[in-house]
Design a protein around this motif. Structure first.
Motif, PDB file in Angstrom:
ATOM      1  N   ASN A 157       0.825  -1.211   0.000  1.00  0.00           N
ATOM      2  CA  ASN A 157       0.000   0.000   0.000  1.00  0.00           C
ATOM      3  C   ASN A 157       0.857   1.258   0.000  1.00  0.00           C
ATOM      4  O   ASN A 157       0.557   2.228  -0.706  1.00  0.00           O
ATOM      5  N   LEU A 158       1.923   1.255   0.788  1.00  0.00           N
ATOM      6  CA  LEU A 158       2.820   2.404   0.841  1.00  0.00           C
ATOM      7  C   LEU A 158       3.522   2.625  -0.492  1.00  0.00           C
ATOM      8  O   LEU A 158       3.682   3.762  -0.947  1.00  0.00           O
ATOM      9  N   LEU A 159       3.952   1.527  -1.106  1.00  0.00           N
ATOM     10  CA  LEU A 159       4.602   1.607  -2.409  1.00  0.00           C
ATOM     11  C   LEU A 159       3.683   2.278  -3.427  1.00  0.00           C
ATOM     12  O   LEU A 159       4.108   3.181  -4.172  1.00  0.00           O
ATOM     13  N   GLN A 160       2.430   1.864  -3.456  1.00  0.00           N
ATOM     14  CA  GLN A 160       1.487   2.426  -4.417  1.00  0.00           C
ATOM     15  C   GLN A 160       1.144   3.878  -4.094  1.00  0.00           C
ATOM     16  O   GLN A 160       1.139   4.743  -4.980  1.00  0.00           O
ATOM     17  N   LYS A 171       2.722   6.234  -2.192  1.00  0.00           N
ATOM     18  CA  LYS A 171       3.750   7.263  -2.083  1.00  0.00           C
ATOM     19  C   LYS A 171       4.712   7.324  -3.263  1.00  0.00           C
ATOM     20  O   LYS A 171       5.419   8.320  -3.432  1.00  0.00           O
ATOM     21  N   ILE A 172       4.756   6.261  -4.070  1.00  0.00           N
ATOM     22  CA  ILE A 172       5.685   6.272  -5.210  1.00  0.00           C
ATOM     23  C   ILE A 172       4.968   5.996  -6.533  1.00  0.00           C
ATOM     24  O   ILE A 172       5.040   6.798  -7.465  1.00  0.00           O
ATOM     25  N   CYS A 173       4.284   4.863  -6.626  1.00  0.00           N
ATOM     26  CA  CYS A 173       3.752   4.430  -7.927  1.00  0.00           C
ATOM     27  C   CYS A 173       2.664   5.361  -8.472  1.00  0.00           C
ATOM     28  O   CYS A 173       2.708   5.749  -9.649  1.00  0.00           O
ATOM     29  N   LYS A 174       1.714   5.737  -7.646  1.00  0.00           N
ATOM     30  CA  LYS A 174       0.647   6.615  -8.137  1.00  0.00           C
ATOM     31  C   LYS A 174       1.160   8.007  -8.487  1.00  0.00           C
ATOM     32  O   LYS A 174       0.846   8.530  -9.563  1.00  0.00           O
ATOM     33  N   THR A 203       4.199  -1.392 -11.732  1.00  0.00           N
ATOM     34  CA  THR A 203       5.135  -1.640 -10.633  1.00  0.00           C
ATOM     35  C   THR A 203       4.349  -1.957  -9.371  1.00  0.00           C
ATOM     36  O   THR A 203       3.438  -1.208  -8.996  1.00  0.00           O
ATOM     37  N   TYR A 204       4.701  -3.067  -8.717  1.00  0.00           N
ATOM     38  CA  TYR A 204       3.959  -3.503  -7.536  1.00  0.00           C
ATOM     39  C   TYR A 204       4.733  -4.610  -6.823  1.00  0.00           C
ATOM     40  O   TYR A 204       5.704  -5.154  -7.369  1.00  0.00           O
ATOM     41  N   ILE A 233       9.737  -6.523  -5.574  1.00  0.00           N
ATOM     42  CA  ILE A 233       8.980  -5.734  -6.552  1.00  0.00           C
ATOM     43  C   ILE A 233       9.066  -6.317  -7.961  1.00  0.00           C
ATOM     44  O   ILE A 233      10.091  -6.850  -8.379  1.00  0.00           O
ATOM     45  N   VAL A 234       7.962  -6.193  -8.672  1.00  0.00           N
ATOM     46  CA  VAL A 234       7.849  -6.527 -10.093  1.00  0.00           C
ATOM     47  C   VAL A 234       7.668  -5.220 -10.849  1.00  0.00           C
ATOM     48  O   VAL A 234       6.929  -4.329 -10.405  1.00  0.00           O
TER      49      VAL A 234
END
Length: 454
Positions: free
Chosen positions: A204-207, A209-212, A219-220, A258-259
């Motif tokens: 959730n943090l990855l999406q 704060k970075i991906c969105k 990327t996930y 990560i992918v």
């Protein structure tokens, strides 16, 4: 370690570098002397010889200037990989994790110098180890990937609780902050700290704060490989490409989970290193190198250019992603199967793309740089230079010859595959020389000049 020893190690690796002539095709029409055709030729030769499968992309000023893919994402069904194929990126994940940590610091949720005893009471030396030391691999915590238990169980689901229990039982490899040594355990713990701090999952943090914010739609955090979702298997070659058993990414949280796609990785590193994600202060800390390690970033020098990024490996996936700020150039290579050292491939591709024209120097002009140079700090440390036609050679231990590339203004460079380039800058009269590598410099004086002054 003496500078001459560093050169020997690097030069031996250079002996194995790829030098074959390559030829290939691409669907669009291009002139035969363009870098696109040259890189296509290289990749086509690898493809025909079953030496490499994967994807490459180069972006400059945010625009894609080259991308190509060879091989299969699924050999069994003959499914060709494409520029949108998603791969596991291994330790490139660590740059994302470090970015999330610095986001938390900027949000005043974490303190870089806070010890981790608050989070992990059972980890050895937890009350001495800081978040900064986890980031920079200076904790002394043993890496779980060096544990036979991990490789015996890597294809199985392993809970975070069990992983933490294993890490907590390791004895320290060294006193915290006494040196740097790469450890996957550091970044697994950082991922757990992030989850505890925000009370949500790493994914959730990855999406959020970075991906969105950077529009990284491919990327996930990975789960089991899903070929129907355009993900790729990895392969090892033994007479043919054989599918490699995949690691269950439950054990790789924050460290190799990560992918992504090459295009997304270019966008991430360009966004990060041009200040679109973090403050200048945070970026400066991430790029500060100590004992070869930054805080989630490594420094790379190739073709006399310095960049920052990260490399990764998990199963038979290999990833390299670097941003060169001077050229505003992003480069990512991800492989899902290779018989060739990935470092050779990316170095060769960058050479073809950059295509730096050699600077001419006459044989007569080279003569003044020939001789033995003595370090002003260590009289036993000598650098020897000889001449072969119009090429200056660094002659190491009377055994290895390292040809140098002339860059103009009395400066010569030794390009290295596994270490930063070495620069030799001579005075106009050839009586002094400055040795430079990784931001460090050493001064030398020519031996016959010393004799005259003694």
């Amino acid at each position: 370690m003496k500078k001459s020893t560093l050169i020997i190690v690097a030069f031996i690796t250079l002996l194995s570098s790829c030098s074959q002539n390559k030829k290939s095709t691409q669907s669009i029409k291009q002139k035969a002397d363009t870098y696109q055709v040259k890189i296509d030729s290289l990749l086509d030769a690898y493809d025909k010889n079953d030496e490499f499968m994967g994807s490459i992309i180069l972006s400059q000023n945010g625009e894609t200037v080259y991308e190509n893919t060879v091989g299969f994402s699924d050999v069994k069904t003959n499914k060709k990989a494409s520029t949108d194929t998603k791969y596991r990126i291994g330790s490139v994940t660590k740059s994302f994790t470090a970015t999330l940590i610095f986001k938390a610091i900027e949000e005043n949720k974490l303190d870089l110098n806070k010890t981790i005893g608050y989070y992990f009471t059972n980890v050895k030396n937890a009350n001495k180890i800081t978040i900064a030391q986890l980031l920079q691999h200076r904790s002394g915590i043993h890496s779980f990937t060096k544990d036979k238990w991990f490789f015996d169980n890597r294809t199985k689901y392993i809970s975070s609780t069990e992983m933490l229990s294993k890490i907590s039982k390791y004895e320290s490899d060294f006193e915290p902050n006494s040196k740097g040594e790469y450890s996957n355990s550091n970044y697994f713990l950082l991922a757990l700290i992030l989850e505890k701090t925000y009370n949500t999952s790493y994914e959730n943090l990855l999406q959020e704060k970075i991906c969105k914010p950077l529009n990284l739609n491919n990327t996930y955090s990975g789960k089991g490989i899903n070929i129907n979702d355009n993900e790729s298997y990895s392969y090892k070659y033994d007479k043919k490409w054989n599918e490699f058993p995949e690691t269950d990414l439950s054990s790789a949280k924050g460290t190799g989970s990560i992918v992504s796609t090459p295009k997304n990785l270019n966008s991430f590193f360009e966004g990060l290193l041009t200040g679109k994600v973090l403050s200048t202060e945070s970026l400066t800390l991430m790029k500060t190198i100590k004992d070869r390690y930054g805080m989630g970033l490594f420094r790379y020098t190739t073709n006399d250019r310095q960049g920052f990024g990260h490399r990764g490996r998990i199963d038979e996936f290999r990833a390299t992603s670097i941003y060169f700020s001077k050229d505003k150039l992003s480069f990512t290579l991800i492989s899902n199967g290779s018989k060739i050292d990935i470092n050779e491939i990316y170095t060769e591709i960058l050479k073809l793309f950059l295509g730096d024209a050699p600077v001419a120097i006459s044989e007569n002009e080279l003569k003044k740089f020939v001789g033995v140079y003595i370090s002003q700090n260590d009289p036993n440390d000598k650098s020897v230079f000889i001449q072969e036609n119009n090429t200056l050679i660094n002659f190491i231990k009377n055994e290895f010859k390292a040809p140098l590339i002339y860059k103009g203004e009395n400066r010569f460079v030794l390009e290295q595959m596994y270490a930063e380039s070495i620069s030799f800058t001579f005075s106009a009269d050839g009586k002094q020389m400055v040795f430079e590598q990784g931001g460090n410099t050493w001064n030398y004086i020519k031996m016959n000049n010393l004799n005259k002054n003694s």
